[in-house]
Design a protein around this motif. Structure first.
Motif, PDB file in Angstrom:
ATOM      1  N   ASP A 134       4.086  -3.808   6.973  1.00 62.75           N
ATOM      2  CA  ASP A 134       2.791  -3.266   6.937  1.00 62.75           C
ATOM      3  C   ASP A 134       3.041  -1.636   5.998  1.00 62.75           C
ATOM      4  OD1 ASP A 134       1.495  -1.096   8.334  1.00 62.75           O
ATOM      5  OD2 ASP A 134       2.580  -0.930  10.327  1.00 62.75           O
ATOM      6  N   ASN A 183       1.619   0.654   5.309  1.00 56.73           N
ATOM      7  CA  ASN A 183       2.017   2.400   5.747  1.00 56.73           C
ATOM      8  C   ASN A 183       2.449   2.663   5.952  1.00 56.73           C
ATOM      9  OD1 ASN A 183      -1.626   2.067   4.699  1.00 56.73           O
ATOM     10  ND2 ASN A 183      -1.171   0.728   6.916  1.00 56.73           N
ATOM     11  N   GLU A 184       4.044   1.911   6.861  1.00 53.64           N
ATOM     12  CA  GLU A 184       5.495   2.686   7.482  1.00 53.64           C
ATOM     13  C   GLU A 184       6.479   2.539   6.167  1.00 53.64           C
ATOM     14  OE1 GLU A 184       5.482   4.001  10.474  1.00 53.64           O
ATOM     15  OE2 GLU A 184       4.351   3.752  11.818  1.00 53.64           O
TER      16      GLU A 184
END
Length: 290
Positions: free
Chosen positions: A244, A246-247
């Motif tokens: 992920d 985005n994290e």
């Protein structure tokens, strides 16, 4: 004639064969060292000796797990072809299982092998079968009450992770991340002070004279921003999570109330100097054309 432990040790060093084979050879040949070596050669058990100095930089990383225990072992061969051989693969899997019960490579060599004898004896036997040098180079292990996850990528990269809190799925995801991104450290506290000092020196040297003339507090902010980015790049928690992006890994851990306690990453052949043969250049040289 009494066969002493010293005699067996000497024959092992000279022949590369296993301890039991050496003892049997000495018994068969009444303690005669040269005759015992010849006997071992006839049995195909002394081949390891002639191959012991060959560079073995191919091979596989193997993994074994049992509850809170996890172990990675690097087993090397000379060629990738042998690393895919059924005899080599079977040996590697059995070695990984044996490694669960020992602390280091030296103890592993004398550990019991699945089909009988020791791991070292099995190594000599597989060398005789595949015709290449085979080495058990290194191993790492985690034995913990926390969650332990392992991941293998193509048999060439292996990772073990110890995770406090979180879940087994998260631990495995982190192992995959570490395999892909190879972070040198877990968090900022693990980054050596001398590394940070050197990076600050480099960043300062890269700055223009105009930037260097700015007030000290502004200069410090600029340098700190650059160093923070570098620290994020070299730490597990600072990197974008591969599952992920985005994290960051740190944010994912925080959300799950988890903490990475330790990790190990092994890559086949890393740190081994491989000899690259330039046969064309060698032929030209021999022919007086180069």
């Amino acid at each position: 004639m009494e066969i002493t432990a010293q005699m067996v040790k000497e024959l092992r060093e000279r022949s590369g064969a296993g301890m039991m084979e050496c003892k049997k050879a000495l018994t068969q040949n009444n303690g005669d060292m040269d005759a015992s070596i010849e006997w071992l050669r006839k049995q195909g058990l002394a081949k390891a000796d002639k191959k012991a100095d060959r560079v073995a930089a191919e091979g596989r990383i193997v993994l074994a797990q049992d509850a809170g225990k996890g172990v990675l072992v690097e087993i090397n061969s000379e060629t990738d072809f042998v690393a895919k051989d059924a005899n080599f693969l079977g040996f590697a899997d059995n070695v990984a299982k044996a490694a669960l019960g020992v602390a280091d490579v030296e103890a592993l060599k004398s550990a019991a092998y699945a089909s009988g004898g020791t791991v070292e004896e099995a190594r000599a036997a597989v060398i005789a079968k595949v015709g290449e040098n085979v080495q058990i180079r290194r191993m790492v292990r985690i034995d913990s009450a926390n969650t332990v996850a392992g991941y293998l990528h193509g048999g060439r990269i292996g990772v073990l992770v110890e995770l406090k809190g979180g879940s087994a799925d998260l631990a495995r995801g982190l192992a995959m991340h570490i395999a892909a991104m190879n972070p040198p450290h877990i968090a900022e506290k693990d980054v050596p002070a001398e590394f940070i000092a050197k990076e600050k020196e480099i960043e300062l040297a890269k700055m223009s004279e105009k930037d260097k003339s700015k007030p000290v507090e502004i200069l410090e902010k600029i340098i700190s921003g650059k160093i923070n980015k570098i620290i994020n790049d070299v730490t597990l928690v600072g990197q974008p999570y591969v599952l992920d992006t985005n994290e960051t890994v740190g944010n994912v851990l925080k959300k799950e109330g988890a903490e990475v306690i330790a990790f190990h990453r092994l890559v086949v052949g890393e740190g081994i100097e491989k000899v690259v043969e330039d046969y064309a250049a060698e032929v030209m040289k021999q022919a007086g054309l180069a």
